[in-house]
Design a protein around this motif. Sequence first.
Motif, PDB file in Angstrom:
ATOM      1  N   ILE A   1     -21.500 -28.987  37.489  1.00  0.00           N
ATOM      2  CA  ILE A   1     -20.446 -28.609  36.537  1.00  0.00           C
ATOM      3  C   ILE A   1     -20.485 -29.528  35.319  1.00  0.00           C
ATOM      4  CG2 ILE A   1     -17.945 -28.529  36.167  1.00  0.00           C
ATOM      5  CD1 ILE A   1     -17.625 -27.643  39.055  1.00  0.00           C
ATOM      6  N   GLY A   2     -20.642 -30.838  35.583  1.00  0.00           N
ATOM      7  CA  GLY A   2     -20.721 -31.794  34.478  1.00  0.00           C
ATOM      8  C   GLY A   2     -21.904 -31.515  33.573  1.00  0.00           C
ATOM      9  N   MET A   3     -23.062 -31.190  34.154  1.00  0.00           N
ATOM     10  CA  MET A   3     -24.242 -30.886  33.355  1.00  0.00           C
ATOM     11  C   MET A   3     -24.046 -29.609  32.540  1.00  0.00           C
ATOM     12  SD  MET A   3     -27.174 -31.629  32.222  1.00  0.00           S
ATOM     13  CE  MET A   3     -27.467 -33.099  33.199  1.00  0.00           C
ATOM     14  N   VAL A   4     -23.415 -28.605  33.129  1.00  0.00           N
ATOM     15  CA  VAL A   4     -23.132 -27.359  32.397  1.00  0.00           C
ATOM     16  C   VAL A   4     -22.218 -27.630  31.209  1.00  0.00           C
ATOM     17  CG1 VAL A   4     -21.976 -25.120  32.556  1.00  0.00           C
ATOM     18  CG2 VAL A   4     -23.508 -25.851  34.380  1.00  0.00           C
ATOM     19  N   MET A   5     -21.231 -28.499  31.395  1.00  0.00           N
ATOM     20  CA  MET A   5     -20.320 -28.864  30.303  1.00  0.00           C
ATOM     21  C   MET A   5     -21.079 -29.567  29.181  1.00  0.00           C
ATOM     22  SD  MET A   5     -17.088 -30.183  32.602  1.00  0.00           S
ATOM     23  CE  MET A   5     -16.081 -30.703  31.202  1.00  0.00           C
ATOM     24  N   ILE A   6     -22.010 -30.435  29.546  1.00  0.00           N
ATOM     25  CA  ILE A   6     -22.792 -31.172  28.545  1.00  0.00           C
ATOM     26  C   ILE A   6     -23.712 -30.228  27.788  1.00  0.00           C
ATOM     27  CG2 ILE A   6     -24.571 -32.935  28.199  1.00  0.00           C
ATOM     28  CD1 ILE A   6     -23.406 -34.313  30.735  1.00  0.00           C
ATOM     29  N   VAL A   7     -24.425 -29.364  28.521  1.00  0.00           N
ATOM     30  CA  VAL A   7     -25.384 -28.451  27.903  1.00  0.00           C
ATOM     31  C   VAL A   7     -24.673 -27.391  27.076  1.00  0.00           C
ATOM     32  CG1 VAL A   7     -27.138 -26.699  28.352  1.00  0.00           C
ATOM     33  CG2 VAL A   7     -27.133 -28.805  29.680  1.00  0.00           C
ATOM     34  N   GLY A   8     -23.641 -26.765  27.649  1.00  0.00           N
ATOM     35  CA  GLY A   8     -22.928 -25.701  26.951  1.00  0.00           C
ATOM     36  C   GLY A   8     -22.268 -26.170  25.669  1.00  0.00           C
ATOM     37  N   THR A   9     -21.600 -27.311  25.741  1.00  0.00           N
ATOM     38  CA  THR A   9     -20.944 -27.854  24.554  1.00  0.00           C
ATOM     39  C   THR A   9     -21.962 -28.344  23.545  1.00  0.00           C
ATOM     40  OG1 THR A   9     -19.118 -28.567  25.968  1.00  0.00           O
ATOM     41  CG2 THR A   9     -19.195 -29.468  23.744  1.00  0.00           C
ATOM     42  N   GLY A  10     -23.052 -28.910  24.039  1.00  0.00           N
ATOM     43  CA  GLY A  10     -24.107 -29.383  23.135  1.00  0.00           C
ATOM     44  C   GLY A  10     -24.700 -28.247  22.336  1.00  0.00           C
ATOM     45  N   LEU A  11     -24.871 -27.086  22.961  1.00  0.00           N
ATOM     46  CA  LEU A  11     -25.448 -25.932  22.269  1.00  0.00           C
ATOM     47  C   LEU A  11     -24.501 -25.391  21.205  1.00  0.00           C
ATOM     48  CD1 LEU A  11     -27.655 -23.804  21.994  1.00  0.00           C
ATOM     49  CD2 LEU A  11     -26.556 -22.509  23.818  1.00  0.00           C
ATOM     50  N   SER A  12     -23.212 -25.306  21.545  1.00  0.00           N
ATOM     51  CA  SER A  12     -22.255 -24.737  20.599  1.00  0.00           C
ATOM     52  C   SER A  12     -21.895 -25.708  19.487  1.00  0.00           C
ATOM     53  CB  SER A  12     -20.984 -24.316  21.351  1.00  0.00           C
ATOM     54  OG  SER A  12     -20.384 -25.436  21.986  1.00  0.00           O
ATOM     55  N   ALA A  13     -21.905 -27.006  19.798  1.00  0.00           N
ATOM     56  CA  ALA A  13     -21.473 -27.997  18.807  1.00  0.00           C
ATOM     57  C   ALA A  13     -22.602 -28.493  17.925  1.00  0.00           C
ATOM     58  CB  ALA A  13     -20.819 -29.191  19.521  1.00  0.00           C
ATOM     59  N   PHE A  14     -23.818 -28.574  18.458  1.00  0.00           N
ATOM     60  CA  PHE A  14     -24.910 -29.187  17.704  1.00  0.00           C
ATOM     61  C   PHE A  14     -26.072 -28.247  17.415  1.00  0.00           C
ATOM     62  CE2 PHE A  14     -23.021 -32.647  20.351  1.00  0.00           C
ATOM     63  CZ  PHE A  14     -22.382 -33.298  19.322  1.00  0.00           C
ATOM     64  N   GLY A  15     -26.380 -27.314  18.309  1.00  0.00           N
ATOM     65  CA  GLY A  15     -27.462 -26.375  18.030  1.00  0.00           C
ATOM     66  C   GLY A  15     -28.567 -26.391  19.061  1.00  0.00           C
ATOM     67  N   LYS A  16     -29.553 -25.517  18.849  1.00  0.00           N
ATOM     68  CA  LYS A  16     -30.638 -25.331  19.811  1.00  0.00           C
ATOM     69  C   LYS A  16     -31.534 -26.556  19.936  1.00  0.00           C
ATOM     70  CE  LYS A  16     -30.839 -20.315  19.272  1.00  0.00           C
ATOM     71  NZ  LYS A  16     -31.687 -19.150  18.906  1.00  0.00           N
ATOM     72  N   GLN A  17     -31.620 -27.351  18.876  1.00  0.00           N
ATOM     73  CA  GLN A  17     -32.468 -28.538  18.937  1.00  0.00           C
ATOM     74  C   GLN A  17     -31.947 -29.510  19.982  1.00  0.00           C
ATOM     75  OE1 GLN A  17     -34.211 -30.133  15.285  1.00  0.00           O
ATOM     76  NE2 GLN A  17     -33.439 -32.154  15.856  1.00  0.00           N
ATOM     77  N   ASP A  18     -30.625 -29.671  20.057  1.00  0.00           N
ATOM     78  CA  ASP A  18     -30.044 -30.540  21.066  1.00  0.00           C
ATOM     79  C   ASP A  18     -30.247 -29.968  22.461  1.00  0.00           C
ATOM     80  OD1 ASP A  18     -28.111 -32.953  20.104  1.00  0.00           O
ATOM     81  OD2 ASP A  18     -28.266 -31.424  18.563  1.00  0.00           O
ATOM     82  N   LEU A  19     -30.199 -28.638  22.568  1.00  0.00           N
ATOM     83  CA  LEU A  19     -30.431 -28.010  23.869  1.00  0.00           C
ATOM     84  C   LEU A  19     -31.844 -28.308  24.358  1.00  0.00           C
ATOM     85  CD1 LEU A  19     -29.304 -26.186  26.077  1.00  0.00           C
ATOM     86  CD2 LEU A  19     -30.222 -24.225  24.828  1.00  0.00           C
ATOM     87  N   LEU A  20     -32.818 -28.272  23.445  1.00  0.00           N
ATOM     88  CA  LEU A  20     -34.201 -28.613  23.799  1.00  0.00           C
ATOM     89  C   LEU A  20     -34.288 -30.058  24.266  1.00  0.00           C
ATOM     90  CD1 LEU A  20     -37.230 -28.070  23.931  1.00  0.00           C
ATOM     91  CD2 LEU A  20     -37.370 -28.597  21.472  1.00  0.00           C
ATOM     92  N   GLY A  21     -33.597 -30.960  23.564  1.00  0.00           N
ATOM     93  CA  GLY A  21     -33.603 -32.371  23.955  1.00  0.00           C
ATOM     94  C   GLY A  21     -33.007 -32.581  25.333  1.00  0.00           C
ATOM     95  N   ILE A  22     -31.907 -31.887  25.620  1.00  0.00           N
ATOM     96  CA  ILE A  22     -31.282 -31.995  26.935  1.00  0.00           C
ATOM     97  C   ILE A  22     -32.207 -31.433  28.009  1.00  0.00           C
ATOM     98  CG2 ILE A  22     -29.359 -31.182  28.358  1.00  0.00           C
ATOM     99  CD1 ILE A  22     -27.624 -31.219  25.809  1.00  0.00           C
ATOM    100  N   PHE A  23     -32.880 -30.318  27.688  1.00  0.00           N
ATOM    101  CA  PHE A  23     -33.829 -29.710  28.624  1.00  0.00           C
ATOM    102  C   PHE A  23     -34.969 -30.678  28.948  1.00  0.00           C
ATOM    103  CE2 PHE A  23     -37.710 -27.089  29.265  1.00  0.00           C
ATOM    104  CZ  PHE A  23     -37.339 -26.500  30.477  1.00  0.00           C
ATOM    105  N   LEU A  24     -35.494 -31.356  27.926  1.00  0.00           N
ATOM    106  CA  LEU A  24     -36.548 -32.344  28.151  1.00  0.00           C
ATOM    107  C   LEU A  24     -36.027 -33.506  28.994  1.00  0.00           C
ATOM    108  CD1 LEU A  24     -38.231 -32.457  24.614  1.00  0.00           C
ATOM    109  CD2 LEU A  24     -39.109 -31.366  26.685  1.00  0.00           C
ATOM    110  N   GLY A  25     -34.752 -33.875  28.774  1.00  0.00           N
ATOM    111  CA  GLY A  25     -34.142 -34.935  29.580  1.00  0.00           C
ATOM    112  C   GLY A  25     -34.044 -34.549  31.045  1.00  0.00           C
ATOM    113  N   VAL A  26     -33.746 -33.264  31.306  1.00  0.00           N
ATOM    114  CA  VAL A  26     -33.674 -32.777  32.686  1.00  0.00           C
ATOM    115  C   VAL A  26     -35.066 -32.787  33.331  1.00  0.00           C
ATOM    116  CG1 VAL A  26     -33.170 -30.784  34.148  1.00  0.00           C
ATOM    117  CG2 VAL A  26     -31.605 -31.399  32.287  1.00  0.00           C
ATOM    118  N   ILE A  27     -36.098 -32.412  32.554  1.00  0.00           N
ATOM    119  CA  ILE A  27     -37.478 -32.467  33.078  1.00  0.00           C
ATOM    120  C   ILE A  27     -37.835 -33.917  33.418  1.00  0.00           C
ATOM    121  CG2 ILE A  27     -39.914 -32.090  32.554  1.00  0.00           C
ATOM    122  CD1 ILE A  27     -39.124 -29.744  30.847  1.00  0.00           C
ATOM    123  N   ALA A  28     -37.430 -34.855  32.541  1.00  0.00           N
ATOM    124  CA  ALA A  28     -37.655 -36.273  32.827  1.00  0.00           C
ATOM    125  C   ALA A  28     -36.953 -36.667  34.125  1.00  0.00           C
ATOM    126  CB  ALA A  28     -37.151 -37.134  31.670  1.00  0.00           C
ATOM    127  N   ALA A  29     -35.762 -36.109  34.342  1.00  0.00           N
ATOM    128  CA  ALA A  29     -35.021 -36.379  35.578  1.00  0.00           C
ATOM    129  C   ALA A  29     -35.769 -35.843  36.798  1.00  0.00           C
ATOM    130  CB  ALA A  29     -33.630 -35.752  35.498  1.00  0.00           C
TER     131      ALA A  29
END
Length: 252
Positions: free
Chosen positions: A86-114
């Motif tokens: 739930i926490g990750m969904v809140m971070i990703v969802g808000t990041g996409l709406s507030a900052f844009g697709k570039q931030d979503l890509l960064g978060i996605f890469l962070g998850v792959i690193a995880a």
Amino acid sequence: MTCVVLMTKKKIPWNLVKSNFICLIFSGIALAGNWIFLYGSYQYTTVTNATLAYYFAPVIVMICSPIMLHEHLSVKKILCIFTAVIGMVMIVGTGLSAFGKQDLLGIFLGVIAAVFYASLMLVNKFIHDMDKLELTMIQLGTAAVLLFFYVFFTEGLAFLSVSKSALPFIALLGIVNTGIGFWLFFSGMQKLSGQSIAVLSYVDPLVAILISGVVLQERMTVVQVLGGILLLGSTFTSEVKSLHKPHKNIIA
């Protein structure tokens, strides 16, 4: 790290290296992949978003443990996994709406690193009888070789043209943050309880988030803050749950 091993006069047990060879190779690959995607994440999103995505790794370990390690998944751990998601969904969802697709890509890469970091923790469970310091040196050495070839095939010889002004910072990262940092980490582990180690491991993301907001002036929405609290809080709760058992995870 090699200098530390030489200073402490430790000898690499080649017989143990041979018996754990496959796991050591996979752990080196996991460590290299972890670094590649984590630093890639920093290029597209904020340090806070990348760090929080990266700390989804313990959740991945909890999900995979019943299958790979045959560990029991308690009700409390299931609730922690659910809360972290739930926490990750809140971070990703808000990041996409507030900052844009570039931030979503960064978060996605962070998850792959995880995912790579979680793989490292899981693979380390199958490495037996090796000293933590020696294991870390071998993993770092393997990762360094893999990263050299990765940079060579993706950037060519461009890395040789690094500006002179950047060299001190690269040396600082390599010697202080990686070499001395790992040495102090493993030295401290030998004198601390499992509970202390688990608590101190969360200083890393908290300091990263603090520096991100105070020094770099990076934005973070209220929903993302709440999502980060849920993510880090749930993984911390899960760690505290496991403190009654001996800690055998080796995190490099």
